[in-house]
Design a protein around this motif. Structure first.
Motif, PDB file in Angstrom:
ATOM      1  N   ALA A 145       0.879  -1.174   0.000  1.00 38.07           N
ATOM      2  CA  ALA A 145       0.000   0.000   0.000  1.00 38.07           C
ATOM      3  C   ALA A 145       0.914   1.221   0.000  1.00 38.07           C
ATOM      4  O   ALA A 145       1.273   1.732   1.066  1.00 38.07           O
ATOM      5  CB  ALA A 145      -0.914   0.006   1.218  1.00 38.07           C
ATOM      6  N   PRO A 146       1.319   1.694  -1.179  1.00 37.60           N
ATOM      7  CA  PRO A 146       2.310   2.774  -1.235  1.00 37.60           C
ATOM      8  C   PRO A 146       1.861   4.027  -0.483  1.00 37.60           C
ATOM      9  O   PRO A 146       0.677   4.368  -0.450  1.00 37.60           O
ATOM     10  CB  PRO A 146       2.444   3.052  -2.737  1.00 37.60           C
ATOM     11  CG  PRO A 146       2.064   1.763  -3.392  1.00 37.60           C
ATOM     12  CD  PRO A 146       0.980   1.198  -2.524  1.00 37.60           C
ATOM     13  N   PHE A 162      -6.234  -3.431   1.831  1.00 41.82           N
ATOM     14  CA  PHE A 162      -6.970  -4.251   2.797  1.00 41.82           C
ATOM     15  C   PHE A 162      -7.990  -5.136   2.076  1.00 41.82           C
ATOM     16  O   PHE A 162      -8.144  -6.321   2.404  1.00 41.82           O
ATOM     17  CB  PHE A 162      -7.688  -3.361   3.813  1.00 41.82           C
ATOM     18  CG  PHE A 162      -6.795  -2.801   4.900  1.00 41.82           C
ATOM     19  CD1 PHE A 162      -5.418  -2.956   4.868  1.00 41.82           C
ATOM     20  CD2 PHE A 162      -7.345  -2.108   5.968  1.00 41.82           C
ATOM     21  CE1 PHE A 162      -4.606  -2.448   5.871  1.00 41.82           C
ATOM     22  CE2 PHE A 162      -6.552  -1.596   6.989  1.00 41.82           C
ATOM     23  CZ  PHE A 162      -5.179  -1.761   6.930  1.00 41.82           C
ATOM     24  N   ARG A 163      -8.689  -4.557   1.116  1.00 42.09           N
ATOM     25  CA  ARG A 163      -9.696  -5.315   0.373  1.00 42.09           C
ATOM     26  C   ARG A 163      -9.042  -6.480  -0.382  1.00 42.09           C
ATOM     27  O   ARG A 163      -9.544  -7.614  -0.367  1.00 42.09           O
ATOM     28  CB  ARG A 163     -10.434  -4.389  -0.595  1.00 42.09           C
ATOM     29  CG  ARG A 163     -11.630  -5.041  -1.280  1.00 42.09           C
ATOM     30  CD  ARG A 163     -12.313  -4.071  -2.232  1.00 42.09           C
ATOM     31  NE  ARG A 163     -12.858  -2.914  -1.544  1.00 42.09           N
ATOM     32  CZ  ARG A 163     -12.471  -1.669  -1.737  1.00 42.09           C
ATOM     33  NH1 ARG A 163     -11.490  -1.395  -2.597  1.00 42.09           N
ATOM     34  NH2 ARG A 163     -13.036  -0.672  -1.079  1.00 42.09           N
ATOM     35  N   ALA A 164      -7.894  -6.184  -1.010  1.00 42.90           N
ATOM     36  CA  ALA A 164      -7.188  -7.237  -1.743  1.00 42.90           C
ATOM     37  C   ALA A 164      -6.664  -8.313  -0.799  1.00 42.90           C
ATOM     38  O   ALA A 164      -6.719  -9.512  -1.095  1.00 42.90           O
ATOM     39  CB  ALA A 164      -6.031  -6.624  -2.542  1.00 42.90           C
ATOM     40  N   TYR A 202     -12.452  -4.146   7.798  1.00 43.10           N
ATOM     41  CA  TYR A 202     -12.068  -5.228   6.901  1.00 43.10           C
ATOM     42  C   TYR A 202     -11.599  -6.485   7.641  1.00 43.10           C
ATOM     43  O   TYR A 202     -11.256  -7.481   6.999  1.00 43.10           O
ATOM     44  CB  TYR A 202     -10.983  -4.751   5.930  1.00 43.10           C
ATOM     45  CG  TYR A 202     -11.557  -3.894   4.823  1.00 43.10           C
ATOM     46  CD1 TYR A 202     -12.038  -4.465   3.656  1.00 43.10           C
ATOM     47  CD2 TYR A 202     -11.665  -2.517   4.973  1.00 43.10           C
ATOM     48  CE1 TYR A 202     -12.579  -3.693   2.648  1.00 43.10           C
ATOM     49  CE2 TYR A 202     -12.209  -1.727   3.984  1.00 43.10           C
ATOM     50  CZ  TYR A 202     -12.668  -2.321   2.823  1.00 43.10           C
ATOM     51  OH  TYR A 202     -13.223  -1.545   1.835  1.00 43.10           O
ATOM     52  N   GLY A 203     -11.553  -6.420   8.960  1.00 49.86           N
ATOM     53  CA  GLY A 203     -11.194  -7.604   9.724  1.00 49.86           C
ATOM     54  C   GLY A 203      -9.722  -7.963   9.668  1.00 49.86           C
ATOM     55  O   GLY A 203      -9.371  -9.144   9.764  1.00 49.86           O
ATOM     56  N   LEU A 204      -8.857  -6.956   9.491  1.00 50.57           N
ATOM     57  CA  LEU A 204      -7.411  -7.204   9.545  1.00 50.57           C
ATOM     58  C   LEU A 204      -6.902  -6.973  10.948  1.00 50.57           C
ATOM     59  O   LEU A 204      -7.383  -6.107  11.677  1.00 50.57           O
ATOM     60  CB  LEU A 204      -6.647  -6.268   8.601  1.00 50.57           C
ATOM     61  CG  LEU A 204      -6.554  -6.671   7.138  1.00 50.57           C
ATOM     62  CD1 LEU A 204      -7.766  -6.190   6.380  1.00 50.57           C
ATOM     63  CD2 LEU A 204      -5.277  -6.117   6.518  1.00 50.57           C
TER      64      LEU A 204
END
Length: 392
Positions: A145-146, A162-164, A202-204
């Motif tokens: 994530a730059p 995050f989605r990826a 996103y549940g990370l």
């Protein structure tokens, strides 16, 4: 209270106390990787003597033959008090900590606790190169994530990452560098709160590498990730290693938010027992008694940031440098020099100055170098002079 440098008037600047002849007697990697005609301003070692309280604690232990296995909670207690005093944070609970051999091995252990083999780990590039190596060692994969053009976290880009990372429903983690290495950026309360909210959505799970936390410039404030709202499930890695130059005396702490206590409790005995007893003694002494020495160092680093900016403006005006508010690292944009993707190679070959190549820091690193300014003003001045001769 961070950044007040409250004891600096009573201590000599540690960066001015060792000459080149003394430094070249060192056998650590900074001074042994390159020939003697090279000025090494690369790896994160400081050109300072050991803080007296730390040296005394180690010497006393050796005199006692106290070189066995580590025990007790003196280390997290000292860090908790340091956090209260410096950062105004009283949320570091000793019972929610675990000893780890060092910060990056602690990161690996945290990722193993939170994710499975092949799962994604998001990082903000350009970032500390071992993030890539240690995530791979843990059997996980990097999702970049730059950073934005302002070298700060871009929340839109982070959300895409995050989605990826969570596609397919697999667990994922976000390895946050706070303060950021190599840029020296301090994340704000608002930024970290937004990060925590995004991670929750996103549940990370967030793992924060906060090893540079003690190294904050005057007037700036370090914000511990676990101190902001929404970070109850977060984990942090902390250490005195960078602040007091203790990389050779290994010892780190894994710190958990209230809802992550169970994760820290699962750290295997085999991991914690790998921590050096002398390392724990040294880190405890640094956090407990090394404040005045640290303040003097921080004042010296502030001076060096100003000096570096002036030197670059005079000798290499096309190099872009945004002085960071933390760390002792400078991220230099050398693309205006026309030296290609790896200017560090040119500075080494033609100028005999060793810097870190930006290519190792991931996407966004091409054309950049990282310079370690934790050295004497004289060596910093000579290094920039040599860099200038390399491009003329």
């Amino acid at each position: 209270m961070s950044g007040t440098h409250q004891g600096s008037r009573d201590q000599a600047n540690p960066l001015r106390q060792l000459g080149l002849d003394q430094l070249r007697r060192r056998t650590s990697v900074k001074w042994r990787e390159y020939p003697d005609d090279v000025l090494p301003l690369w790896v994160a070692e400081m050109d300072v003597p050991l803080a007296e309280p730390v040296a005394r604690a180690i010497t006393d232990a050796v005199a006692l033959g106290d070189t066995g296995y580590t025990a007790g909670t003196a280390y997290p207690e000292a860090l908790a008090e340091f956090a209260r005093r410096r950062w105004g944070w009283d949320g570091l609970a000793v019972e929610r900590t675990a000893l780890v051999p060092d910060v990056m091995h602690g990161v690996v252990e945290a990722l193993r606790l939170l994710t499975g083999p092949g799962d994604a780990v998001v990082v903000n590039c350009p970032v500390y190169p071992p993030f890539y190596g240690f995530v791979g060692y843990a059997g996980r994969r990097i999702v970049e994530a730059p950073l934005g053009d302002d070298l700060r976290i871009d929340l839109g880009t982070l959300e895409e990452a995050f989605r990826a990372a969570r596609s397919g429903g697999r667990p994922a983690a976000y390895l946050l560098c706070n303060p950021h290495n190599p840029t020296g950026v301090l994340h704000t309360v608002d930024e970290l709160t937004a990060v925590a909210a995004l991670a929750g959505r996103y549940g990370l799970r967030v793992v924060a590498d906060e090893i540079h936390a003690p190294l904050v410039s005057a007037g700036a404030r370090f914000v511990p990730y676990l101190s902001v709202p929404g970070t109850e499930r977060g984990l942090s890695l902390m250490s005195a290693s960078k602040g007091w130059n203790l990389a050779g005396l290994r010892g780190g702490l894994l710190v958990a938010g209230p809802a992550a206590a169970g994760d820290v409790a699962r750290v295997p005995f085999e991991v914690s027992v790998g921590t050096s007893h002398l390392g724990v003694i040294a880190h405890t002494a640094a956090f407990r008694d090394g404040g005045d020495w640290l303040d003097a160092l921080l004042t010296g680093l502030d001076d060096n940031r100003r000096l570096l900016a002036a030197l670059l403006a005079e000798h290499l005006p096309t190099v872009r440098y945004r002085p960071g508010q933390a760390t002792y690292l400078a991220w230099l944009d050398c693309r205006g020099l026309g030296l290609g993707d790896d200017p560090a190679a040119v500075f080494l070959d033609r100028g005999r100055v060793a810097l870190n190549s930006g290519l190792d820091f991931g996407t966004g690193g091409a054309g950049h170098v990282r310079l370690n300014l934790a050295t004497s003003p004289e060596l910093l001045t000579e290094a920039v002079r040599r860099m200038a001769t390399a491009v003329t």
